[in-house]
Design an enzyme around this catalytic site. Structure first.
Site, PDB file in Angstrom:
ATOM      1  N   GLY A  66       0.589  -1.071   0.140  1.00  0.00           N
ATOM      2  CA  GLY A  66      -0.290  -0.397   0.448  1.00  0.00           C
ATOM      3  C   GLY A  66       0.915   1.406   0.109  1.00  0.00           C
ATOM      4  O   GLY A  66       1.628   1.733  -0.552  1.00  0.00           O
TER       5      GLY A  66
ATOM      6  N   GLN B  91      -5.216  -8.250  -7.029  1.00  0.00           N
ATOM      7  CA  GLN B  91      -4.487  -7.999  -5.708  1.00  0.00           C
ATOM      8  C   GLN B  91      -3.535  -7.308  -5.501  1.00  0.00           C
ATOM      9  O   GLN B  91      -3.102  -7.414  -5.938  1.00  0.00           O
ATOM     10  CB  GLN B  91      -4.453  -9.340  -5.292  1.00  0.00           C
ATOM     11  CG  GLN B  91      -5.400 -10.714  -5.155  1.00  0.00           C
ATOM     12  CD  GLN B  91      -6.980 -10.157  -4.266  1.00  0.00           C
ATOM     13  OE1 GLN B  91      -6.286  -9.664  -3.124  1.00  0.00           O
ATOM     14  NE2 GLN B  91      -7.422 -10.368  -4.538  1.00  0.00           N
ATOM     15  N   LEU B  92      -3.733  -5.886  -4.855  1.00  0.00           N
ATOM     16  CA  LEU B  92      -2.705  -5.097  -4.221  1.00  0.00           C
ATOM     17  C   LEU B  92      -1.444  -5.290  -4.059  1.00  0.00           C
ATOM     18  O   LEU B  92      -1.418  -6.723  -3.102  1.00  0.00           O
ATOM     19  CB  LEU B  92      -3.376  -3.340  -3.725  1.00  0.00           C
ATOM     20  CG  LEU B  92      -2.651  -2.801  -3.478  1.00  0.00           C
ATOM     21  CD1 LEU B  92      -1.817  -1.611  -4.903  1.00  0.00           C
ATOM     22  CD2 LEU B  92      -2.814  -1.472  -1.398  1.00  0.00           C
ATOM     23  N   ASP B  93      -0.610  -5.058  -4.944  1.00  0.00           N
ATOM     24  CA  ASP B  93       0.538  -5.408  -4.428  1.00  0.00           C
ATOM     25  C   ASP B  93       0.613  -6.849  -4.370  1.00  0.00           C
ATOM     26  O   ASP B  93       1.677  -7.759  -2.660  1.00  0.00           O
ATOM     27  CB  ASP B  93       1.418  -4.268  -2.794  1.00  0.00           C
ATOM     28  CG  ASP B  93       1.224  -3.199  -3.457  1.00  0.00           C
ATOM     29  OD1 ASP B  93       1.078  -2.545  -4.736  1.00  0.00           O
ATOM     30  OD2 ASP B  93       1.131  -2.320  -2.645  1.00  0.00           O
ATOM     31  N   GLU B  94      -0.084  -7.702  -4.597  1.00  0.00           N
ATOM     32  CA  GLU B  94       0.254  -8.941  -4.182  1.00  0.00           C
ATOM     33  C   GLU B  94       0.704 -10.448  -5.573  1.00  0.00           C
ATOM     34  O   GLU B  94       0.632 -11.392  -5.475  1.00  0.00           O
ATOM     35  CB  GLU B  94      -1.506 -10.149  -4.540  1.00  0.00           C
ATOM     36  CG  GLU B  94      -1.214  -9.255  -2.390  1.00  0.00           C
ATOM     37  CD  GLU B  94      -1.157 -10.627  -1.795  1.00  0.00           C
ATOM     38  OE1 GLU B  94      -0.594 -11.121  -1.801  1.00  0.00           O
ATOM     39  OE2 GLU B  94      -1.238 -10.153  -0.141  1.00  0.00           O
TER      40      GLU B  94
END
Lengths: 280, 280, 280, 280
Positions: free
Chosen positions: B198, B223-226
């Site tokens: 994030g 998926q954020l930063d995943e």
């Protein structure tokens, strides 16, 4: 089932991988890992390490070697085949510094280094207790620069080891000794070769004011600190690091470089080529 | 002569390497480099990258692909074949920070990244001059969190790029956008994932008092930063490093991680597997 | 308010810090940062860097220097005082390789290097466009080994720069030039000194088969690649890294080492001592 | 002559260094090393470590402390003064993994860690022989998750140690235990915090496919794996590193991070500040 490892080097040419993998398939084996390297796509030199799993009831090392001889002949290659279950005998030579010695003994006892240790030979008698703690035969040979006692040493190590590790052994071997021993010897040099050859490399590093120090594990040749490099480890230093700090940081680098080199050696990952190594 | 690259993955089984190398030999080609990986010697998954040199007058990419289809079918494998001469179109998206953008442009112009750059798209108009210096088409799309302008963006990039690089693009894409674009997107995250997802990871790192910071290049998923991690770079920090110092050191890590990931991608060295990558 | 920096070295003795900090307090200033180093607790050499914030309406650099003179005399110290707001003029000399040049220009433009760049001088005319993009005066001086054109060079740089950076400048300076220029010159050597002095260190590293490569930023003396080391950066390599890969990885190390050295220099963090540096 | 160490923290203000160095001078002492840190030049927090050498016939620790009390009051500072000759008692707690234990014991015996080791406590009886080899008292307390036997443990360690090291001790302490023990406890976590808290971080790292692994030494608080970080060590990994390889590489990182943290602690280099540390 049994794992075998093939190390092969030859002039680069078409069909090597096909022929080798065909050989493995013909023997009902499965490739577990394979690495190869070509020095130059145009007319270079080819290196290969293949690990394969075969049914040892059907094929033993001797028969595999016999079968592979004709394959290798096609490519005019230098090669060897090893049974991964065979455990090598690693003789250790060490002078007074004990950090690499204890690291090797610890890694061996904890199962990280799958090896036999037939002996620890030292020109420093103080290591006897340590060797005994680890239940490894210890021999004190009071060698020094004036009398390197190489005959005595040779008699002890010759038939008793598959390779030697100099875990900070301070004496240089003669070309004659190396020839008579005739197997691999791995040395740890407490400096970043080719800088700082010879005595007290940490003092040299301090005087030069380097900002990075290193340690180098290499094969021994009859040139001082000049054999093919296997592993190098480095760490940043600054003016805050005095001689004692360099030695302390260096000890850790020496342990790392030497155990890394020994591990590669035991896994048959190293191929020597001219004055360098391929470490797969 | 022409270099081709085969990427293959399948259930591990006997004879794969033999069959593939036989295929290459049948086409008169020579293996330049080969890597393979097996997740587990007993019933694992097998991955392979082979680069081979063939006479392109006799074999083009389409015919090689056709020929390999039946080979792959034997092993029930997922695969692709690439012609190393084909140059991919790398679209760049970037917000205000310019360090990764300029690094990619520099590496491209100096010949280190063999790629076409069809466009730089930014929600920061200030990069126009830079793009023009490098003679790369520049598009300003004033996207922000309230209006990500994904349709406009999609229209611009869809038919115009083989993959996208988010060189510090601050907006997250919707699952819909990702699906419609349908090709790979590489992102640089300015933190050591999975820590510090994030916003403002350097502030998070400072507050947590970590002694090492990192940057992570990864494939984008919804998926954020995943997404699967491709490359990570790290550096030691101390209390002497304030926020500005973390940002400065971090910028360098970001450049290293992103260019490393892009280089691996262009060399077809990356195979995705579940949520991870094999990077040969 | 204004930040000043004091660099001081002298024989170690009691009361130095007390006297210096008293001096700062007397001038109504607050210490922002302080570093000190003693080579040996018994009769060693003492080094100090202090950054303090004073009201510049009351004290300017000249008056502070005057006031400190008598303090320094007590300790028989070598010292200098700098106003952190004064911006140094960094002249750049460069031959054909452009990676360090563009890195310095970028860091300067982005505000990371607080410096003036009065000129880029090159014996490669191709950099003119780059210099112009960054709006930096460019001078082409076709120096080479047969004619180093040192007089022409000296006339250009002498009154126009506070220090020089050799951002991969391939010619060695004569002792005469160094003496006439009389200020600091920072060089980037593309090897891990003291290994691999001289020409083509990456070729030397490849032939030697090292497992780590490096780059070294150092002050220039009239000994080739022998001046006090400021910063060294290193990276692991393997047999997979061919000459091009070494050069590519090395370029990054060179950028890191040179920008690190220049940053330390601009922050007045470097004290020269014999053939080494203290970098606070 | 005797070395003393002062650790001081307070609100940043003018004259601290002057007053502290004046205090040292008044006591006829010489500053050997000094470090300071300010979180923010405008109204931040100030931290200082000074090591000075005094004649212990004239000043002992108690009288120095008494004298410094009024100095510290001026700045409303938190502080402590230590005699470097006093040797701390480091209690070791350890579960089955032995690599950190043996590393600490080795560093202690070789003189690298100047410390007393009053006991090794373990819930794994197999370490008894090792402790005896090093002539350290060994206590077996069969604690486990169901019964942590904290009272028994507390009785053993409370009056017998100046701080504790958890050299891979697998149980979490209750807040009550921490309060009753009341002194510092250093833990080694086998992961790169704040990633991978809790159980089996190497498995977590493998599943996530990270390209770098780490180990973290930190002070223990009543939050699992959450205390102020003292030292972190990292190493690159790839798909070639299976679980065993991660564990093996990780062990080395754990040894490095833990011994680094202990060394800093013994040198009184660590100041805790909120949830972070300043490590001079």
């Amino acid at each position: 089932m049994q794992n075998f490892i093939l190390l092969l080097q030859c002039r680069d040419q078409k069909g090597i991988v096909a022929r080798v993998s065909q050989f493995i398939l013909e023997h009902g084996a499965n490739i577990i890992a394979a690495d190869q390297h070509t020095t130059d796509p145009e007319g270079g030199h080819f290196f290969m390490r293949v690990e394969f799993r075969a049914d040892e009831k059907r094929y033993d090392l001797a028969s595999l070697r016999e079968d592979f001889t004709s394959v290798a002949r096609q490519f005019d290659g230098a090669w060897n085949l090893y049974n991964k279950n065979d455990i090598l005998r690693m003789g250790i030579l060490v002078s007074e510094p004990d950090h690499c010695l204890i690291d090797l003994l610890y890694l061996w006892r904890s199962g990280e280094l799958r090896v036999k240790i037939p002996f620890v030979v030292s020109n420093y008698e103080g290591h006897r207790g340590l060797a005994e703690q680890f239940k490894v035969p210890f021999y004190f040979i009071p060698a020094n620069k004036l009398n390197r006692r190489e005959e005595e040493l040779l008699a002890l190590v010759k038939d008793n080891s598959d390779f030697l590790v100099l875990a900070r052994y301070m004496l240089v071997f003669s070309a004659k000794f190396l020839k008579q021993y005739g197997r691999d010897i791995i040395n740890i040099h407490h400096g970043f070769l080719p800088s700082f050859k010879g005595a007290d490399p940490y003092r040299q590093a301090l005087d030069k004011g380097v900002k990075v120090i290193g340690a180098t594990a290499h094969f021994v040749t009859d040139q001082l600190d000049e054999g093919p490099i296997i592993s190098q480890q480095v760490e940043h230093v600054s003016h805050r690091d005095d001689y004692e700090a360099l030695v302390r940081k260096g000890k850790n680098l020496e342990k790392l470089a030497l155990s890394d080199a020994v591990r590669s050696y035991l896994d048959y990952r190293i191929i020597r080529h001219r004055d360098t190594t391929i470490v797969f």
